[in-house]
Scaffold this active site. Sequence first.
Site, PDB file in Angstrom:
ATOM      1  N   PRO A   1      -8.815  -8.086  17.880  1.00 49.72           N
ATOM      2  CA  PRO A   1      -7.459  -8.532  17.518  1.00 49.72           C
ATOM      3  C   PRO A   1      -6.425  -7.421  17.620  1.00 49.72           C
ATOM      4  CG  PRO A   1      -8.824  -8.272  15.536  1.00 49.72           C
ATOM      5  CD  PRO A   1      -9.688  -7.910  16.698  1.00 49.72           C
TER       6      PRO A   1
ATOM      7  N   LYS B   1     -10.797  -0.856   9.649  1.00 48.32           N
ATOM      8  CA  LYS B   1      -9.708  -0.086  10.245  1.00 48.32           C
ATOM      9  C   LYS B   1      -9.789  -0.179  11.768  1.00 48.32           C
ATOM     10  CE  LYS B   1      -8.259   1.809   6.251  1.00 48.32           C
ATOM     11  NZ  LYS B   1      -9.222   1.501   5.208  1.00 48.32           N
ATOM     12  N   LEU B   2      -8.650   0.007  12.441  1.00 55.72           N
ATOM     13  CA  LEU B   2      -8.546  -0.326  13.870  1.00 55.72           C
ATOM     14  C   LEU B   2      -9.666   0.265  14.734  1.00 55.72           C
ATOM     15  CD1 LEU B   2      -6.889  -1.756  16.108  1.00 55.72           C
ATOM     16  CD2 LEU B   2      -5.740   0.438  16.479  1.00 55.72           C
TER      17      LEU B   2
ATOM     18  N   HIS C   1       5.124  -5.071   9.527  1.00 54.14           N
ATOM     19  CA  HIS C   1       4.380  -4.065  10.302  1.00 54.14           C
ATOM     20  C   HIS C   1       5.258  -2.880  10.727  1.00 54.14           C
ATOM     21  CE1 HIS C   1       1.133  -3.646  13.696  1.00 54.14           C
ATOM     22  NE2 HIS C   1       1.228  -2.583  12.939  1.00 54.14           N
TER      23      HIS C   1
ATOM     24  N   ASN D   1      -0.653   1.190  20.038  1.00 49.29           N
ATOM     25  CA  ASN D   1      -1.934   0.545  19.687  1.00 49.29           C
ATOM     26  C   ASN D   1      -2.646  -0.014  20.910  1.00 49.29           C
ATOM     27  OD1 ASN D   1      -1.538   1.084  16.992  1.00 49.29           O
ATOM     28  ND2 ASN D   1      -0.823  -0.975  16.473  1.00 49.29           N
TER      29      ASN D   1
ATOM     30  N   TYR E   1       0.847  -1.211   0.000  1.00 46.87           N
ATOM     31  CA  TYR E   1       0.000   0.000   0.000  1.00 46.87           C
ATOM     32  C   TYR E   1       0.878   1.254   0.000  1.00 46.87           C
ATOM     33  CZ  TYR E   1      -2.475   3.935   2.137  1.00 46.87           C
ATOM     34  OH  TYR E   1      -2.959   5.199   2.426  1.00 46.87           O
TER      35      TYR E   1
ATOM     36  N   ARG F   1       1.128  -8.249  11.713  1.00 53.45           N
ATOM     37  CA  ARG F   1       1.035  -7.902  10.284  1.00 53.45           C
ATOM     38  C   ARG F   1       2.427  -8.056   9.671  1.00 53.45           C
ATOM     39  NH1 ARG F   1      -1.123  -1.880   9.220  1.00 53.45           N
ATOM     40  NH2 ARG F   1      -3.163  -2.843   9.092  1.00 53.45           N
TER      41      ARG F   1
ATOM     42  N   LYS G   1       1.342   4.272  -2.796  1.00 53.58           N
ATOM     43  CA  LYS G   1       1.099   5.691  -2.536  1.00 53.58           C
ATOM     44  C   LYS G   1       2.370   6.511  -2.833  1.00 53.58           C
ATOM     45  CE  LYS G   1      -2.146   7.428  -1.057  1.00 53.58           C
ATOM     46  NZ  LYS G   1      -3.382   7.962  -1.698  1.00 53.58           N
TER      47      LYS G   1
HETATM   48  P1  NAD Z   1     -11.410   4.611   1.834  1.00 55.13           P
HETATM   49  O1  NAD Z   1     -10.889   3.251   1.513  1.00 55.13           O
HETATM   50  O2  NAD Z   1     -12.392   4.776   2.934  1.00 55.13           O
HETATM   51  O3  NAD Z   1     -12.056   5.259   0.536  1.00 55.13           O
HETATM   52  C1  NAD Z   1     -11.475   5.162  -0.734  1.00 55.13           C
HETATM   53  C2  NAD Z   1     -12.545   5.540  -1.767  1.00 55.13           C
HETATM   54  O4  NAD Z   1     -11.935   5.504  -3.068  1.00 55.13           O
HETATM   55  C3  NAD Z   1     -13.729   4.578  -1.814  1.00 55.13           C
HETATM   56  O5  NAD Z   1     -14.946   5.307  -1.869  1.00 55.13           O
HETATM   57  C4  NAD Z   1     -13.514   3.796  -3.107  1.00 55.13           C
HETATM   58  O6  NAD Z   1     -14.732   3.348  -3.712  1.00 55.13           O
HETATM   59  C5  NAD Z   1     -12.813   4.827  -3.973  1.00 55.13           C
HETATM   60  N1  NAD Z   1     -12.002   4.237  -5.042  1.00 55.13           N
HETATM   61  C6  NAD Z   1     -11.130   3.197  -4.950  1.00 55.13           C
HETATM   62  N2  NAD Z   1     -10.590   2.933  -6.154  1.00 55.13           N
HETATM   63  C7  NAD Z   1     -11.102   3.857  -7.020  1.00 55.13           C
HETATM   64  C8  NAD Z   1     -10.910   4.118  -8.409  1.00 55.13           C
HETATM   65  N3  NAD Z   1     -10.092   3.366  -9.144  1.00 55.13           N
HETATM   66  N4  NAD Z   1     -11.601   5.136  -8.969  1.00 55.13           N
HETATM   67  C9  NAD Z   1     -12.467   5.889  -8.244  1.00 55.13           C
HETATM   68  N5  NAD Z   1     -12.702   5.665  -6.928  1.00 55.13           N
HETATM   69  C10 NAD Z   1     -12.021   4.668  -6.326  1.00 55.13           C
HETATM   70  O7  NAD Z   1     -10.118   5.496   2.084  1.00 55.13           O
HETATM   71  P2  NAD Z   1      -9.888   6.715   3.097  1.00 55.13           P
HETATM   72  O8  NAD Z   1      -9.443   6.172   4.403  1.00 55.13           O
HETATM   73  O9  NAD Z   1     -11.025   7.636   3.017  1.00 55.13           O
HETATM   74  O10 NAD Z   1      -8.600   7.369   2.407  1.00 55.13           O
HETATM   75  C11 NAD Z   1      -8.773   8.353   1.381  1.00 55.13           C
HETATM   76  C12 NAD Z   1      -7.410   8.789   0.890  1.00 55.13           C
HETATM   77  O11 NAD Z   1      -6.661   9.329   1.981  1.00 55.13           O
HETATM   78  C13 NAD Z   1      -6.556   7.651   0.322  1.00 55.13           C
HETATM   79  O12 NAD Z   1      -5.857   8.159  -0.769  1.00 55.13           O
HETATM   80  C14 NAD Z   1      -5.610   7.297   1.456  1.00 55.13           C
HETATM   81  O13 NAD Z   1      -4.402   6.792   0.950  1.00 55.13           O
HETATM   82  C15 NAD Z   1      -5.409   8.646   2.106  1.00 55.13           C
HETATM   83  N6  NAD Z   1      -5.103   8.638   3.553  1.00 55.13           N
HETATM   84  C16 NAD Z   1      -5.873   7.936   4.426  1.00 55.13           C
HETATM   85  C17 NAD Z   1      -5.598   8.008   5.790  1.00 55.13           C
HETATM   86  C18 NAD Z   1      -6.448   7.277   6.806  1.00 55.13           C
HETATM   87  O14 NAD Z   1      -6.103   7.273   7.989  1.00 55.13           O
HETATM   88  N7  NAD Z   1      -7.554   6.667   6.447  1.00 55.13           N
HETATM   89  C19 NAD Z   1      -4.515   8.779   6.241  1.00 55.13           C
HETATM   90  C20 NAD Z   1      -3.733   9.470   5.302  1.00 55.13           C
HETATM   91  C21 NAD Z   1      -4.048   9.405   3.961  1.00 55.13           C
HETATM   92  O1  DAU Z   2      -0.850   6.539   8.595  1.00 49.14           O
HETATM   93  C1  DAU Z   2      -1.868   6.761   7.639  1.00 49.14           C
HETATM   94  C2  DAU Z   2      -2.482   5.440   7.241  1.00 49.14           C
HETATM   95  O2  DAU Z   2      -3.292   5.019   8.338  1.00 49.14           O
HETATM   96  C3  DAU Z   2      -3.309   5.523   5.959  1.00 49.14           C
HETATM   97  O3  DAU Z   2      -2.449   5.830   4.898  1.00 49.14           O
HETATM   98  C4  DAU Z   2      -4.021   4.192   5.687  1.00 49.14           C
HETATM   99  O4  DAU Z   2      -4.875   4.334   4.566  1.00 49.14           O
HETATM  100  C5  DAU Z   2      -4.860   3.837   6.901  1.00 49.14           C
HETATM  101  O5  DAU Z   2      -5.492   2.580   6.696  1.00 49.14           O
HETATM  102  C6  DAU Z   2      -3.988   3.801   8.144  1.00 49.14           C
HETATM  103  O6  DAU Z   2      -3.043   2.687   8.081  1.00 49.14           O
HETATM  104  P1  DAU Z   2      -2.728   1.769   9.368  1.00 49.14           P
HETATM  105  O7  DAU Z   2      -2.226   0.475   8.894  1.00 49.14           O
HETATM  106  O8  DAU Z   2      -1.923   2.519  10.367  1.00 49.14           O
HETATM  107  O9  DAU Z   2      -4.238   1.640   9.969  1.00 49.14           O
HETATM  108  P2  DAU Z   2      -5.059   0.400  10.558  1.00 49.14           P
HETATM  109  O10 DAU Z   2      -6.321   0.967  11.139  1.00 49.14           O
HETATM  110  O11 DAU Z   2      -5.177  -0.721   9.596  1.00 49.14           O
HETATM  111  O12 DAU Z   2      -4.131  -0.077  11.757  1.00 49.14           O
HETATM  112  C7  DAU Z   2      -3.724   0.801  12.791  1.00 49.14           C
HETATM  113  C8  DAU Z   2      -2.745   0.045  13.676  1.00 49.14           C
HETATM  114  O13 DAU Z   2      -3.465  -0.981  14.382  1.00 49.14           O
HETATM  115  C9  DAU Z   2      -1.659  -0.674  12.915  1.00 49.14           C
HETATM  116  O14 DAU Z   2      -0.457  -0.636  13.677  1.00 49.14           O
HETATM  117  C10 DAU Z   2      -2.150  -2.117  12.801  1.00 49.14           C
HETATM  118  C11 DAU Z   2      -2.956  -2.283  14.077  1.00 49.14           C
HETATM  119  N1  DAU Z   2      -4.140  -3.182  13.981  1.00 49.14           N
HETATM  120  C12 DAU Z   2      -5.008  -2.989  12.956  1.00 49.14           C
HETATM  121  C13 DAU Z   2      -6.137  -3.781  12.841  1.00 49.14           C
HETATM  122  C14 DAU Z   2      -7.099  -3.586  11.687  1.00 49.14           C
HETATM  123  C15 DAU Z   2      -4.357  -4.133  14.957  1.00 49.14           C
HETATM  124  O15 DAU Z   2      -3.557  -4.295  15.910  1.00 49.14           O
HETATM  125  N2  DAU Z   2      -5.474  -4.919  14.847  1.00 49.14           N
HETATM  126  C16 DAU Z   2      -6.370  -4.795  13.826  1.00 49.14           C
HETATM  127  O16 DAU Z   2      -7.370  -5.556  13.773  1.00 49.14           O
END
Ligand code: NAD
Ligand code: DAU
Length: 340
Positions: free
Chosen positions: A199, A183-184, A278, A243, A144, A275, A148
């Site tokens: 988990p 997500k967590l 990780h 975490n 991932y 993971r 990015k």
């Molecule tokens: P998300 O997975 O909740 O949403 C992603 C959206 O993109 C979904 O609605 C999906 O249908 C759409 N999508 C996927 N592939 C596509 C494609 N080919 N064309 C058009 N739409 C498409 O993700 P999020 O958590 O909202 O993250 C949004 C953005 O922010 C991402 O680029 C992610 O890398 C970035 N980001 C997320 C976090 C986080 O903590 N969630 C932190 C920093 C950056």
């Molecule tokens: O830092 C920004 C990123 O944060 C974004 O770019 C990603 O799109 C977003 O998914 C997020 O990534 P993480 O891997 O940090 O988020 P996640 O919620 O999957 O996990 C957070 C932490 O918790 C990570 O250290 C893994 C751990 N985890 C996650 C899950 C889903 C667990 O211990 N148990 C779980 O079940």
Amino acid sequence: MKILVTGGAGFIGSNFIRHILSAHPGYRIINLDKLTYAGNLENLSDVENNPDYRFVKGDIGDRGLIEGIEFDAVVNFAAESHVDRSIIDASPFLQTNVVGTQGLLEVVRKRNCRFVHISTDEVYGSTPDGLFAEDSPVMPNSPYAASKASSDLLVRAYHETYGIEAIITRCSNNYGPFQFPEKLIPLVIANALEGRPVPVYGDGRNVRDWIHVLDHCKAVDLVFHRGRPGEVYNIGGNNEWLNIDLVRLLLSTVARRTGKTETGALGLITFVEDRAGHDRRYAIDASKIGRELGWRPETGFEEGMEKTVEWYLANREWWARIISGQYREYYKVQYGQRLG
Ligand code: NAD
Ligand code: DAU
């Protein structure tokens, strides 16, 4: 101003659209989303009849489709976003995050419009101490993060080569309403409410910096309006948590708010296999956006976390429909007639 917001049916994109519609009356939003498993139009049910909002189902890599849409600027949230899924199969990550972004950049190049690319602190990789700044090298560790980082490099290259007005933001871990329950944070809350094991990967001592999604959206709004083309802006909460401490806090909060015992809730914690690859710790220096654009996070973590738990308690149906798969029907019922 007509803004093409991609990935607007996801977690951050839907919060961003709601924010823009209320903060900038008169702006028009076109939400282009492929509706992958992570896209959920229920996230935007409150704005779907707003005349300033329009949904288009489509892929960011579909240049023909995007060339037919009228817009003045792009904010690109669309991505495959979940690290665990990228470990199982990296292909959709490369397809959307790299190839898709390049398709979008081609349209932007012809249109000569502003382009804000939403990236992540994960591109810098992991560090045991210190903070990553915008000029730190990219050292992604998961597929991932590599996808990015690759898209960031393409955005940079299109700015350098073709002079497009592109800006990159790199934010830390978001939390708040409408986050997909893989997500967590939403996963812990949902599992706690349903009495399922929670988990925790490895020893639970990985560190993440948490920021409320609205603070992220406000930062992107500022970058969109006032950011300097060609620049990268880190966005962070200055709020690092192990975490395991975060999981304990969440479980205690859920227990307190639902009248369950704290011991029972904490008993759901189940340490599971780590993971692969990780990242141990993410931490960024977000002082540049503060200095240049006057941004700082407004939501205190305790307050943000209370409100978030409250939101998932009040919107149980929203996440239960995701877990059961029923949310997939919403698009067909609401939009099927209109879009075919
Ligand atoms: P998300 O997975 O909740 O949403 C992603 C959206 O993109 C979904 O609605 C999906 O249908 C759409 N999508 C996927 N592939 C596509 C494609 N080919 N064309 C058009 N739409 C498409 O993700 P999020 O958590 O909202 O993250 C949004 C953005 O922010 C991402 O680029 C992610 O890398 C970035 N980001 C997320 C976090 C986080 O903590 N969630 C932190 C920093 C950056
Ligand atoms: O830092 C920004 C990123 O944060 C974004 O770019 C990603 O799109 C977003 O998914 C997020 O990534 P993480 O891997 O940090 O988020 P996640 O919620 O999957 O996990 C957070 C932490 O918790 C990570 O250290 C893994 C751990 N985890 C996650 C899950 C889903 C667990 O211990 N148990 C779980 O079940």
